[in-house]
Design a protein around this motif. Structure first.
Motif, PDB file in Angstrom:
ATOM      1  N   ILE A  98      -4.179  -0.370   0.456  1.00  0.00           N
ATOM      2  CA  ILE A  98      -3.174  -0.797   1.446  1.00  0.00           C
ATOM      3  C   ILE A  98      -2.409  -1.974   0.847  1.00  0.00           C
ATOM      4  N   LEU A  99      -1.074  -1.909   0.885  1.00  0.00           N
ATOM      5  CA  LEU A  99      -0.234  -2.979   0.334  1.00  0.00           C
ATOM      6  C   LEU A  99       0.412  -3.764   1.471  1.00  0.00           C
ATOM      7  N   VAL A 100       0.298  -5.080   1.365  1.00  0.00           N
ATOM      8  CA  VAL A 100       0.891  -5.960   2.378  1.00  0.00           C
ATOM      9  C   VAL A 100       1.892  -6.875   1.672  1.00  0.00           C
ATOM     10  N   ASN A 101       3.105  -6.949   2.195  1.00  0.00           N
ATOM     11  CA  ASN A 101       4.091  -7.864   1.602  1.00  0.00           C
ATOM     12  C   ASN A 101       4.728  -8.732   2.674  1.00  0.00           C
ATOM     13  N   THR A 102       4.331 -10.005   2.683  1.00  0.00           N
ATOM     14  CA  THR A 102       4.971 -10.968   3.577  1.00  0.00           C
ATOM     15  C   THR A 102       5.728 -11.997   2.745  1.00  0.00           C
ATOM     16  N   SER A 103       5.965 -11.683   1.471  1.00  0.00           N
ATOM     17  CA  SER A 103       6.544 -12.709   0.596  1.00  0.00           C
ATOM     18  C   SER A 103       8.051 -12.525   0.429  1.00  0.00           C
ATOM     19  N   ARG A 104       8.463 -11.621  -0.432  1.00  0.00           N
ATOM     20  CA  ARG A 104       9.889 -11.315  -0.582  1.00  0.00           C
ATOM     21  C   ARG A 104      10.026  -9.841  -0.922  1.00  0.00           C
ATOM     22  N   GLY A 105      11.066  -9.198  -0.365  1.00  0.00           N
ATOM     23  CA  GLY A 105      11.237  -7.758  -0.534  1.00  0.00           C
ATOM     24  C   GLY A 105      11.355  -7.332  -1.984  1.00  0.00           C
ATOM     25  N   GLY A 106      12.022  -8.170  -2.794  1.00  0.00           N
ATOM     26  CA  GLY A 106      12.272  -7.811  -4.181  1.00  0.00           C
ATOM     27  C   GLY A 106      11.029  -7.735  -5.051  1.00  0.00           C
ATOM     28  N   ASP A 143       9.279  -2.387  -5.596  1.00  0.00           N
ATOM     29  CA  ASP A 143      10.237  -1.302  -5.778  1.00  0.00           C
ATOM     30  C   ASP A 143       9.962  -0.315  -4.637  1.00  0.00           C
ATOM     31  N   THR A 144      10.836  -0.355  -3.639  1.00  0.00           N
ATOM     32  CA  THR A 144      10.561   0.394  -2.409  1.00  0.00           C
ATOM     33  C   THR A 144      10.468   1.898  -2.658  1.00  0.00           C
ATOM     34  N   GLU A 145      11.335   2.402  -3.545  1.00  0.00           N
ATOM     35  CA  GLU A 145      11.294   3.849  -3.834  1.00  0.00           C
ATOM     36  C   GLU A 145       9.929   4.222  -4.419  1.00  0.00           C
ATOM     37  N   ALA A 146       9.390   3.355  -5.283  1.00  0.00           N
ATOM     38  CA  ALA A 146       8.078   3.626  -5.887  1.00  0.00           C
ATOM     39  C   ALA A 146       6.987   3.570  -4.804  1.00  0.00           C
ATOM     40  N   ALA A 147       7.141   2.647  -3.854  1.00  0.00           N
ATOM     41  CA  ALA A 147       6.154   2.556  -2.776  1.00  0.00           C
ATOM     42  C   ALA A 147       6.199   3.819  -1.907  1.00  0.00           C
ATOM     43  N   ILE A 148       7.414   4.321  -1.671  1.00  0.00           N
ATOM     44  CA  ILE A 148       7.546   5.547  -0.869  1.00  0.00           C
ATOM     45  C   ILE A 148       6.862   6.715  -1.589  1.00  0.00           C
ATOM     46  N   ALA A 149       7.068   6.787  -2.911  1.00  0.00           N
ATOM     47  CA  ALA A 149       6.421   7.857  -3.688  1.00  0.00           C
ATOM     48  C   ALA A 149       4.898   7.733  -3.592  1.00  0.00           C
ATOM     49  N   ASP A 159       6.818  -7.305   5.905  1.00  0.00           N
ATOM     50  CA  ASP A 159       7.634  -8.173   6.757  1.00  0.00           C
ATOM     51  C   ASP A 159       8.954  -8.472   6.070  1.00  0.00           C
ATOM     52  N   VAL A 160       9.067  -8.041   4.821  1.00  0.00           N
ATOM     53  CA  VAL A 160      10.246  -8.313   4.016  1.00  0.00           C
ATOM     54  C   VAL A 160      10.621  -7.017   3.298  1.00  0.00           C
ATOM     55  N   TYR A 161      11.909  -6.877   3.003  1.00  0.00           N
ATOM     56  CA  TYR A 161      12.402  -5.628   2.441  1.00  0.00           C
ATOM     57  C   TYR A 161      13.544  -5.971   1.491  1.00  0.00           C
ATOM     58  N   GLU A 162      13.581  -5.301   0.348  1.00  0.00           N
ATOM     59  CA  GLU A 162      14.531  -5.749  -0.686  1.00  0.00           C
ATOM     60  C   GLU A 162      15.985  -5.712  -0.220  1.00  0.00           C
ATOM     61  N   PRO A 176       3.856   7.376   9.457  1.00  0.00           N
ATOM     62  CA  PRO A 176       2.902   6.871  10.448  1.00  0.00           C
ATOM     63  C   PRO A 176       2.026   5.748   9.910  1.00  0.00           C
ATOM     64  N   ASN A 177       1.944   5.628   8.577  1.00  0.00           N
ATOM     65  CA  ASN A 177       1.064   4.612   7.972  1.00  0.00           C
ATOM     66  C   ASN A 177       1.845   3.449   7.371  1.00  0.00           C
ATOM     67  N   VAL A 178       3.031   3.228   7.938  1.00  0.00           N
ATOM     68  CA  VAL A 178       3.854   2.089   7.493  1.00  0.00           C
ATOM     69  C   VAL A 178       4.189   1.243   8.707  1.00  0.00           C
ATOM     70  N   ILE A 179       4.103  -0.067   8.524  1.00  0.00           N
ATOM     71  CA  ILE A 179       4.592  -0.951   9.577  1.00  0.00           C
ATOM     72  C   ILE A 179       5.601  -1.909   8.946  1.00  0.00           C
ATOM     73  N   VAL A 180       6.734  -2.032   9.610  1.00  0.00           N
ATOM     74  CA  VAL A 180       7.803  -2.909   9.117  1.00  0.00           C
ATOM     75  C   VAL A 180       8.123  -3.916  10.217  1.00  0.00           C
ATOM     76  N   THR A 181       8.127  -5.192   9.866  1.00  0.00           N
ATOM     77  CA  THR A 181       8.611  -6.203  10.803  1.00  0.00           C
ATOM     78  C   THR A 181       9.772  -6.935  10.123  1.00  0.00           C
ATOM     79  N   GLY A 182      10.594  -7.572  10.910  1.00  0.00           N
ATOM     80  CA  GLY A 182      11.868  -8.104  10.413  1.00  0.00           C
ATOM     81  C   GLY A 182      11.828  -9.561   9.988  1.00  0.00           C
TER      82      GLY A 182
END
Ligand code: NAD
Length: 330
Positions: free
Chosen positions: A228-236, A239-245, A258-261, A288-294
């Protein structure tokens, strides 16, 4: 000092005005995001108070300098959105909030982790619809699992301490050793080992040229299946495409961010009545296994109070010619 406050939401206005009561700066609140097209709104101001998704690249800084702005302060600790070299070349002083409740972000990271692991948001949406089924809601115990913390500074070490309290083994990766991390029983390893051994990876390092896309196709290929990957730091950092894969292949069991590039054009605004053209975020929120906050990890009463207080103190320190200490960026 007359100060243009960009990206000013209602809470910024209320709390900055309160912190300013004893200082008496003239604050001009602007809802607009700072970018080349809005920089002109700072005309007549000597200072700018910006936020994380404001554009403080070379072009904008040049415009601000031309308008007579001499001081820029960001209402954040991170300053990856500021072209520091350009600010120096233009003779602009830049400051930040070096310190505010690191608990706000560390505690939120744990919340996000459990939200995605135990599918809490999903379960809540179900019960609102009168659906009390458990199918699809199974998670894992965190007790006994290995948690990898990338960036063991103020926030990372607090996150690590909370996870140690859950009964997890803690691995760390950082360019500097933090004795507090050793003291809580954390073990420093190479980043590759951290990826290979961790059931949970949480990112707590700044976004720099060295850390951009540290989570990418190669590092995810090394990751323990079911991580499970958690990112509350910075979106950059990701690599979001790699995470989707990796989500599609099952290499990632879950993703909590909580952050997105590409957040600059999305976050901190209500877009619920518009067509969102960013297909990547739309794809992400469909899992269903992704949570995004702004970008809300910092959003506690304690943290916000400190951010506003320090921002006003930065203005006063600059006006008085005082030393900004570790709050000085350029
Ligand atoms: P910090 O400076 O105390 O810690 C950052 C750590 O990252 C340091 O130990 C540093 O050595 C380490 N680091 C630097 N380069 C690294 C690299 N290449 N590899 C591994 N580690 C590296 O900062 P902090 O207060 O703990 O904040 C961490 C980050 O959290 C900030 O940079 C910011 O991007 C993010 N943040 C997010 C929010 C939010 O609301 N989501 C709020 C505040 C901070």
């Amino acid at each position: 000092m007359k100060t243009a406050v960009f990206s000013a939401r209602r809470y910024d206005q209320t709390l900055l005005a309160r912190a300013n009561a004893a200082h008496g700066h003239e604050l001009v609140f602007l809802q607009d995001r700072l970018e080349a097209g809005t920089a002109q709104l700072a005309a007549g101001c000597q200072a700018v108070a910006a936020f994380v998704n404001d554009d403080l690249g070379g072009v904008v800084l040049e415009k601000l300098a031309e308008l007579g702005v001499r001081f820029v302060t960001t209402r954040s600790t991170g300053f990856n959105h500021i072209d520091v070299a350009a600010a120096r070349a233009l003779g602009l002083t830049v400051a930040r909030v070096a310190d505010y409740s690191p608990y706000s972000v560390a505690e939120f990271a744990v919340g996000l982790l459990q939200a995605v692991n135990r599918k809490i948001a999903r379960a809540s949406m179900r019960t609102r619809e009168g659906n009390f089924e458990l199918d699809g809601l199974m998670g894992v115990d965190l007790h006994g699992k290995t948690v990898g913390v990338i960036g063991t500074g103020k926030i990372g070490v607090l996150f690590a301490r909370i996870m140690a309290g859950f009964g997890c083994q803690i691995l760390g990766s950082d360019v500097h050793r933090n004795p507090d991390f050793d003291a809580l029983g954390g073990r420093y390893v190479e980043r590759t080992e951290l990826f290979a051994a961790s059931d949970v990876i949480s990112l707590h390092c700044p976004l720099t040229e060295a850390t951009r896309y540290l989570v990418n196709a190669q590092s995810l290929a090394l990751a323990k299946p079911g991580c499970i990957l958690v990112n509350t730091s910075r979106g950059g950092l990701v690599d979001t495409e790699a995470a989707i894969a990796a989500l599609k292949s099952g290499r990632l069991r879950g993703l909590a961010i909580d952050v997105y590039e590409q957040e600059a054009s999305l976050f901190f605004q209500d877009l619920s009545s518009t067509i969102i053209t960013d297909d990547v975020i739309q794809r992400l929120v469909s899992f269903p296994n992704v949570i995004v906050t702004g970008h809300q990890a910092f959003f506690t009463e304690e943290a916000i109070g400190q951010i506003m207080q320090t921002t006003i103190e930065n203005l006063s320190a600059f006006a008085a010619g005082d030393d900004l200490g570790e709050r000085l960026v350029a």
